[in-house]
Design a protein around this motif. Sequence first.
Motif, PDB file in Angstrom:
ATOM      1  N   GLY A  73      32.610 -28.525 -30.055  1.00 42.30           N
ATOM      2  CA  GLY A  73      31.770 -29.242 -29.099  1.00 42.30           C
ATOM      3  C   GLY A  73      30.340 -29.321 -29.598  1.00 42.30           C
ATOM      4  N   GLU A  75      26.355 -29.886 -28.595  1.00 37.91           N
ATOM      5  CA  GLU A  75      25.440 -29.705 -27.466  1.00 37.91           C
ATOM      6  C   GLU A  75      24.703 -31.007 -27.183  1.00 37.91           C
ATOM      7  OE1 GLU A  75      24.840 -26.855 -25.626  1.00 37.91           O
ATOM      8  OE2 GLU A  75      26.459 -25.845 -26.694  1.00 37.91           O
ATOM      9  N   ASP A  80      26.936 -36.209 -19.490  1.00 40.38           N
ATOM     10  CA  ASP A  80      28.013 -37.193 -19.430  1.00 40.38           C
ATOM     11  C   ASP A  80      28.582 -37.511 -20.805  1.00 40.38           C
ATOM     12  OD1 ASP A  80      27.800 -37.379 -16.685  1.00 40.38           O
ATOM     13  OD2 ASP A  80      26.404 -39.070 -16.769  1.00 40.38           O
ATOM     14  N   ASP A  81      27.856 -37.169 -21.865  1.00 40.76           N
ATOM     15  CA  ASP A  81      28.333 -37.404 -23.229  1.00 40.76           C
ATOM     16  C   ASP A  81      29.305 -36.300 -23.623  1.00 40.76           C
ATOM     17  OD1 ASP A  81      26.795 -39.662 -23.588  1.00 40.76           O
ATOM     18  OD2 ASP A  81      25.166 -38.599 -24.590  1.00 40.76           O
ATOM     19  N   ARG A  82      30.547 -36.659 -23.893  1.00 39.33           N
ATOM     20  CA  ARG A  82      31.521 -35.694 -24.426  1.00 39.33           C
ATOM     21  C   ARG A  82      31.570 -35.937 -25.925  1.00 39.33           C
ATOM     22  NH1 ARG A  82      34.267 -31.782 -23.156  1.00 39.33           N
ATOM     23  NH2 ARG A  82      36.227 -32.556 -23.933  1.00 39.33           N
ATOM     24  N   ALA A  84      31.985 -34.363 -29.843  1.00 44.31           N
ATOM     25  CA  ALA A  84      32.462 -33.312 -30.739  1.00 44.31           C
ATOM     26  C   ALA A  84      31.696 -33.427 -32.049  1.00 44.31           C
ATOM     27  CB  ALA A  84      33.957 -33.472 -30.996  1.00 44.31           C
ATOM     28  N   ASP A 115      41.317 -33.803 -27.562  1.00 41.48           N
ATOM     29  CA  ASP A 115      40.556 -32.881 -26.718  1.00 41.48           C
ATOM     30  C   ASP A 115      39.638 -33.620 -25.749  1.00 41.48           C
ATOM     31  OD1 ASP A 115      41.788 -30.731 -27.933  1.00 41.48           O
ATOM     32  OD2 ASP A 115      40.134 -30.350 -29.326  1.00 41.48           O
ATOM     33  N   ASP A 116      39.805 -34.944 -25.669  1.00 41.28           N
ATOM     34  CA  ASP A 116      39.116 -35.800 -24.700  1.00 41.28           C
ATOM     35  C   ASP A 116      37.619 -35.972 -24.972  1.00 41.28           C
ATOM     36  OD1 ASP A 116      39.389 -37.553 -22.553  1.00 41.28           O
ATOM     37  OD2 ASP A 116      38.743 -36.043 -21.113  1.00 41.28           O
ATOM     38  N   TYR A 117      37.240 -35.957 -26.234  1.00 41.00           N
ATOM     39  CA  TYR A 117      35.858 -36.280 -26.596  1.00 41.00           C
ATOM     40  C   TYR A 117      35.743 -37.789 -26.786  1.00 41.00           C
ATOM     41  CZ  TYR A 117      34.787 -31.362 -27.324  1.00 41.00           C
ATOM     42  OH  TYR A 117      34.577 -30.026 -27.144  1.00 41.00           O
TER      43      TYR A 117
END
Length: 180
Positions: A73, A75, A80-82, A84, A115-117
């Motif tokens: 992940g 930072e 709201d930003d996913r 990686a 992983d839904d990024y």
Amino acid sequence: MSDITVRLLGDEDWQTYRDVRLAALKESPEAFSASAAEEQQYDEELWRRRMQRSTRLVAQDGDDVVGVVSVGGFEAEDADDRVAELFGLWVNPDLRGKGVAWKLVQAGAEQAKADDYGHLVYWVATDNGRAVAFASSFGFRPTDARRTMKHASPNAPDDEEMAMVYPLGDDPGAVPNSLQ
């Protein structure tokens, strides 16, 4: 060279990760912000914790581990930003230019998407033309985000890195707010 495969490491594979990470640090010390001498001192507990912090993938030629990449992940300033981050990419010098890095990055992008990024970020030294060209050929696009890369060697000059972003969703032009 037989077919290169990419495999996801589990927590129990900490020794495999340790061995390839130390090989990478020894072979390409200028590419990392840590040193082999430093990381050789890490105990089993620390290596096990590292396995839990990020996803580790290795490229194998038969039983030989010939490359590694990590996905974790990032930072992002905007919750709201996913996003990686792809990091720690290394390929055995004998296999560079033969598609191993491509397979590792592809597997890393697939893992980040699973992983839904929504985006994958890869930091590349601005003066490393080969790395910039490779990332661009994969589909990563430069952003305005920059940072200074500190090297493990105190004598090495600090490089500037730029964030290159790869969209994992339906909007290929989208750039996370935290990287604009």
